[in-house]
Design an enzyme around this catalytic site. Sequence first.
Site, PDB file in Angstrom:
ATOM      1  N   ILE A 149       0.825  -1.206   0.000  1.00  0.00           N
ATOM      2  CA  ILE A 149       0.000   0.000   0.000  1.00  0.00           C
ATOM      3  C   ILE A 149       0.858   1.254   0.000  1.00  0.00           C
ATOM      4  O   ILE A 149       0.597   2.202  -0.749  1.00  0.00           O
ATOM      5  CB  ILE A 149      -0.940   0.011   1.222  1.00  0.00           C
ATOM      6  CG1 ILE A 149      -1.858  -1.212   1.186  1.00  0.00           C
ATOM      7  CG2 ILE A 149      -1.758   1.305   1.254  1.00  0.00           C
ATOM      8  CD1 ILE A 149      -2.707  -1.323  -0.072  1.00  0.00           C
ATOM      9  N   THR A 160      -0.052  -4.413   9.694  1.00  0.00           N
ATOM     10  CA  THR A 160      -0.697  -4.726  10.973  1.00  0.00           C
ATOM     11  C   THR A 160      -1.091  -6.201  10.959  1.00  0.00           C
ATOM     12  O   THR A 160      -2.275  -6.537  10.805  1.00  0.00           O
ATOM     13  CB  THR A 160      -1.940  -3.843  11.210  1.00  0.00           C
ATOM     14  OG1 THR A 160      -2.778  -3.890  10.034  1.00  0.00           O
ATOM     15  CG2 THR A 160      -1.544  -2.401  11.474  1.00  0.00           C
ATOM     16  N   THR A 183      -4.672  -0.634   8.246  1.00  0.00           N
ATOM     17  CA  THR A 183      -5.923  -1.166   8.783  1.00  0.00           C
ATOM     18  C   THR A 183      -5.713  -1.545  10.247  1.00  0.00           C
ATOM     19  O   THR A 183      -4.779  -2.279  10.577  1.00  0.00           O
ATOM     20  CB  THR A 183      -6.367  -2.390   7.982  1.00  0.00           C
ATOM     21  OG1 THR A 183      -6.460  -2.027   6.601  1.00  0.00           O
ATOM     22  CG2 THR A 183      -7.722  -2.882   8.456  1.00  0.00           C
ATOM     23  N   VAL A 212      -8.182  -0.691  -1.775  1.00  0.00           N
ATOM     24  CA  VAL A 212      -7.762  -1.116  -3.103  1.00  0.00           C
ATOM     25  C   VAL A 212      -7.628  -2.629  -3.182  1.00  0.00           C
ATOM     26  O   VAL A 212      -7.442  -3.311  -2.176  1.00  0.00           O
ATOM     27  CB  VAL A 212      -6.426  -0.455  -3.508  1.00  0.00           C
ATOM     28  CG1 VAL A 212      -6.618   1.047  -3.684  1.00  0.00           C
ATOM     29  CG2 VAL A 212      -5.338  -0.740  -2.478  1.00  0.00           C
ATOM     30  N   LYS A 247     -13.913   0.178   7.418  1.00  0.00           N
ATOM     31  CA  LYS A 247     -12.904  -0.560   6.650  1.00  0.00           C
ATOM     32  C   LYS A 247     -12.923  -2.041   7.025  1.00  0.00           C
ATOM     33  O   LYS A 247     -12.883  -2.926   6.152  1.00  0.00           O
ATOM     34  CB  LYS A 247     -11.522   0.033   6.919  1.00  0.00           C
ATOM     35  CG  LYS A 247     -10.349  -0.847   6.519  1.00  0.00           C
ATOM     36  CD  LYS A 247     -10.310  -1.137   5.026  1.00  0.00           C
ATOM     37  CE  LYS A 247      -9.124  -2.021   4.680  1.00  0.00           C
ATOM     38  NZ  LYS A 247      -9.067  -2.335   3.242  1.00  0.00           N
ATOM     39  N   HIS A 259     -31.941 -16.716  -8.185  1.00  0.00           N
ATOM     40  CA  HIS A 259     -32.909 -15.862  -7.503  1.00  0.00           C
ATOM     41  C   HIS A 259     -32.390 -14.429  -7.554  1.00  0.00           C
ATOM     42  O   HIS A 259     -31.201 -14.189  -7.336  1.00  0.00           O
ATOM     43  CB  HIS A 259     -33.077 -16.316  -6.049  1.00  0.00           C
ATOM     44  CG  HIS A 259     -34.187 -15.630  -5.323  1.00  0.00           C
ATOM     45  ND1 HIS A 259     -34.102 -14.316  -4.903  1.00  0.00           N
ATOM     46  CD2 HIS A 259     -35.421 -16.071  -4.941  1.00  0.00           C
ATOM     47  CE1 HIS A 259     -35.230 -13.976  -4.296  1.00  0.00           C
ATOM     48  NE2 HIS A 259     -36.046 -15.023  -4.298  1.00  0.00           N
ATOM     49  N   CYS A 273      -5.946  -8.767   4.222  1.00  0.00           N
ATOM     50  CA  CYS A 273      -7.219  -8.123   4.577  1.00  0.00           C
ATOM     51  C   CYS A 273      -8.257  -9.118   5.078  1.00  0.00           C
ATOM     52  O   CYS A 273      -8.579  -9.152   6.253  1.00  0.00           O
ATOM     53  CB  CYS A 273      -7.760  -7.347   3.379  1.00  0.00           C
ATOM     54  SG  CYS A 273      -6.738  -5.945   2.886  1.00  0.00           S
ATOM     55  N   TYR A 292      -2.333 -16.127  -2.213  1.00  0.00           N
ATOM     56  CA  TYR A 292      -3.687 -16.194  -1.642  1.00  0.00           C
ATOM     57  C   TYR A 292      -4.765 -16.002  -2.697  1.00  0.00           C
ATOM     58  O   TYR A 292      -5.936 -16.351  -2.469  1.00  0.00           O
ATOM     59  CB  TYR A 292      -3.847 -15.171  -0.515  1.00  0.00           C
ATOM     60  CG  TYR A 292      -4.222 -13.777  -0.962  1.00  0.00           C
ATOM     61  CD1 TYR A 292      -5.549 -13.374  -1.030  1.00  0.00           C
ATOM     62  CD2 TYR A 292      -3.246 -12.840  -1.295  1.00  0.00           C
ATOM     63  CE1 TYR A 292      -5.902 -12.097  -1.429  1.00  0.00           C
ATOM     64  CE2 TYR A 292      -3.586 -11.563  -1.692  1.00  0.00           C
ATOM     65  CZ  TYR A 292      -4.915 -11.194  -1.751  1.00  0.00           C
ATOM     66  OH  TYR A 292      -5.249  -9.923  -2.153  1.00  0.00           O
ATOM     67  N   LYS A 293      -4.391 -15.460  -3.867  1.00  0.00           N
ATOM     68  CA  LYS A 293      -5.327 -15.313  -4.988  1.00  0.00           C
ATOM     69  C   LYS A 293      -4.529 -15.361  -6.279  1.00  0.00           C
ATOM     70  O   LYS A 293      -3.299 -15.351  -6.262  1.00  0.00           O
ATOM     71  CB  LYS A 293      -6.113 -14.006  -4.890  1.00  0.00           C
ATOM     72  CG  LYS A 293      -5.235 -12.774  -4.894  1.00  0.00           C
ATOM     73  CD  LYS A 293      -6.046 -11.487  -4.866  1.00  0.00           C
ATOM     74  CE  LYS A 293      -6.679 -11.197  -6.203  1.00  0.00           C
ATOM     75  NZ  LYS A 293      -7.327  -9.879  -6.269  1.00  0.00           N
TER      76      LYS A 293
END
Length: 414
Positions: A6, A77, A112, A146, A197, A235, A251, A306-307
């Site tokens: 960040i 953090t 955060t 972000v 957040k 639905h 996050c 992680y992604k």
Amino acid sequence: MGLGYIGLPTASVFAANGFHVVGVDVDSQIVDVLSKGQIHINEPGLKTVVCAAIQSGNMLVRQVPEQADVFIIAVPTPLKDDNSAELSYVIQATESILPFLQQGNLVILESTVPPRTTEDILVPILQKSGYKIGEEIYLVHCPERVLPGNILHEFVSNDRIIGGINDKSSDKARGIYEKVVQGNLLITDATSAEMAKLMENTYRDVNIALANEVCRIAYDLNLDALEIIKLANMHPRVNLHQPGPGVGGHCLAVDPWFIVEKSNNAELIRLSREINDAMPNFVVGLVKKMLDQVVKPKITVLGVTYKGNVDDIRESPATEVIRKLKQANIDVGIYDPYVKNYEFEVSNLEEAFVASDLILLLADHKEFKYLSADELGFLMRNKQLFDTRNCLNHSKWKDAGFSIKVLGKNNQNS
């Protein structure tokens, strides 16, 4: 303060918009890399912006702060072992700017943090400067919003929350962010900004937990969870997420715990975290069943971030999956084109596949869609594929002789 995922984009975007920026990081290697015009994280377009910022003279990189008009704290953090917030980096960064504060300065916390961190931790530290906080030194919490892989665009285009300890602080921060942010600037108090957040990421974590619980229930009932989710989502007011091997990143896997830490009423939030944290063990259990008849099995793990399409391994569920596989004395070959430094050895493509009995896909990198099923299958001992992200062309792998398993489809062959 802090030039990570960040802090570095933040510094470079402000510099690109004409601000004179001093980027500070205590890691000498990061400072050295950036000073040479290189970057230490993988983010589309970031290297170009950073290089331009440094070459223009608008951005300097240092290990210690300097006098400035605005101080932005964007340090990590992480979680402690007890799932409480590790705020030592925030505290150290705040204390390090004390000698450089001048009347009229603005301090912005972007990291955060749990609710009331700005009021209960930063205010007392900044009061040591001798200035009146909110009157002579202004303070806000302005959380980043972000998505890794699209940071530069979202930094500018997304709405931004500005939570001041008073109106004067919020007004000061608005004057800075309106120079670079095209989205709306949403003014509130610092603690509400902190909680908002956290809730943004908690919302997704809770919804993913629901999808993962549907997945596990479907296995109990011998049902296809993916079919159930698809039908339910037809639905007009239902939007179930897709199940996966767990939740990672700094996050989603972290922020909900900051709420749990502060309130005993965060029962659903805690349970959702526990459900998602249990998914790696659930995946390993399915893997063991697939290898039940194999002597001294080897697994090829595709993707440990992680992604997909990022190099971020923070809190990645793949790490816990690999750890548990190794504890079960299963040999693991790992291939991830985005990752170099990892706690387990990352092999080249061929080494990861030689004599393997199962491909376990844990991250949906775009490169995996173009792998040759025929060539890789030729290297393997047994042709099995377990796609926990449901992202591959299964027909192609099936035609190459693979048996296919998709997370959520129970024992059915996709």
